[in-house]
Design a protein around this motif. Sequence first.
Motif, mmCIF file in Angstrom:
data_model
loop_
_atom_site.group_PDB
_atom_site.id
_atom_site.type_symbol
_atom_site.label_atom_id
_atom_site.label_comp_id
_atom_site.label_asym_id
_atom_site.label_seq_id
_atom_site.Cartn_x
_atom_site.Cartn_y
_atom_site.Cartn_z
ATOM 1 N N GLN A 1 0.905 -1.163 -0.110
ATOM 2 C CA GLN A 1 0.007 -0.031 0.061
ATOM 3 C C GLN A 1 0.930 1.593 0.013
ATOM 4 O OE1 GLN A 1 -2.359 -0.560 3.580
ATOM 5 N NE2 GLN A 1 -0.522 0.271 4.785
ATOM 6 N N GLU B 1 -1.783 -2.198 -4.068
ATOM 7 C CA GLU B 1 -3.258 -1.707 -3.896
ATOM 8 C C GLU B 1 -3.344 -0.615 -4.692
ATOM 9 O OE1 GLU B 1 -4.041 -0.873 0.114
ATOM 10 O OE2 GLU B 1 -4.077 -3.239 0.893
ATOM 11 N N HIS B 2 -2.578 0.127 -4.947
ATOM 12 C CA HIS B 2 -2.863 1.326 -5.602
ATOM 13 C C HIS B 2 -2.817 0.955 -7.340
ATOM 14 C CE1 HIS B 2 -1.480 3.403 -2.184
ATOM 15 N NE2 HIS B 2 -2.375 4.272 -2.390
ATOM 16 N N MET C 1 -4.788 -1.626 -8.181
ATOM 17 C CA MET C 1 -5.832 -2.488 -8.465
ATOM 18 C C MET C 1 -6.874 -1.898 -9.598
ATOM 19 S SD MET C 1 -4.985 -5.105 -7.068
ATOM 20 C CE MET C 1 -6.209 -5.887 -7.465
#
Length: 478
Positions: free
Chosen positions: A289, A311-312, A314
Amino acid sequence: MPKKHISFIKGFVIIFILALIVSYCMMVLELPTIVTLFLCIVYISTISFFLGYTLEDINDFILDGVRKSAFVVVMLLAIGCLIGGWIASGIIPTIIYYGLDIIDPNYFLVVGLISCSIVSYFTGSAYACIGTIGVAMIGIAQGMGISLPLTAGMILSGALFGDKMSPFSDTTNMAAAATNTPLFVHIKSMVYTTLPAWIIALFIYAYLSRGFNLSGIHIDQIESLKISIQEHFFISPFMLLVPLITIVLAVKKIPPVIAISLGAVISIIVALIFQHQFDISTILMSLVQGLDLDFGSELTTKLFANRGGMEHMMHTISIVIVALIFGEIIAKTGILGALISGLEKLVFNTVSLVFITITSCLVTTMISNSQYLSILMPGEAFLPLYRKKNVSSRVLSRSLEDGGTMFGMMVPWTGDAAFAALTLGVATIDYVPFAFFALLSPVISIIAASINYGIWTAKQDDWVNEEEAIESLEIASN
């Protein structure tokens, strides 16, 4: 194979309605890209059903699209880890810190273009270039007060140079394979259009650099940023060895996903050794993250907080998957192929042949949302026509790159453009006007054809085997 024959008119009507749906969703309803793509899948799947395809066929198309997205998905995850790890380890902060010292604003765009071109050439990946040195260049531009859209356009130009010219690039190999052209014959052919486009872009960036208002660049802000970076990260030239190792791995033909993943792993080791202000949990979580920290300075926080990490990526990954599902359906049903085949009637000479090829690449990119399909489909569709018109396949392979490779990151709703916009923090529509190399490449390609520069005949393709030569003669006789 299509269950029903699709004529050019029918294909045109289907695509025209599709274009209306996309325009209405994005311009009127202002729906997110992924929602628009989902509606397009629903529409094209319904059309496919009425063309004679079963629900099982459509399901297979969807799964094939997901399978084809696997490489890009893994690549994006690896780059997310790399960016997060390089920030936590102090690598990107080090590049920005020294960059603020040694890069003169008067030469920033020129140095940036050359640097990005070198990195992308030796890694063979626009993604790797944008996700590494591109992020650093954006950070330096922010610190110097230089236009971010202009900087992003420069980064994209350098990244696409390598993506187009490198023998390690997937698109370079794909264009050569789709046209049955030897790889280095294809690369040599591209020099005729790529080098002029790159040189012109270099001069444009040099000219625009002269227009920077140096008085508007706050020296105090730069010094404050450098002090803030030093307060939060251990800065050392040693950190620059990690990007160097990553580039060397790519040059050694290590698969880019592996090279980038190793770069991320090495960065974690570096962080554990040198960045004692972060505990092991924070460092490892940076891969997932990014650094979720407040650095006390607005600019420093903007540069390093919540950047990178899986996560960034996705949101971009979801766009890539959905886009390739849509592209697979429209390709497998023959709808796009029918439209491209109909364009053959507009070919009168070499200039029109190259123009139609590049236009087809643009149309394919806009409809299929896939850089790969924009190379493969026109390549397969136009190869017989090039032979019939006695034009070398190396001209076709070059035109596919001048068009397909360039357009992938300039059409806002493609996964490639979404990745570039997300990674650099600049909207596609903002950086496209400044991506001079990408804009010039198709123009130079058409001009070259009009003056017969770098144009060869099919008879000069001495690598074509006897069977293909007989097929070419049969096509020409018909």
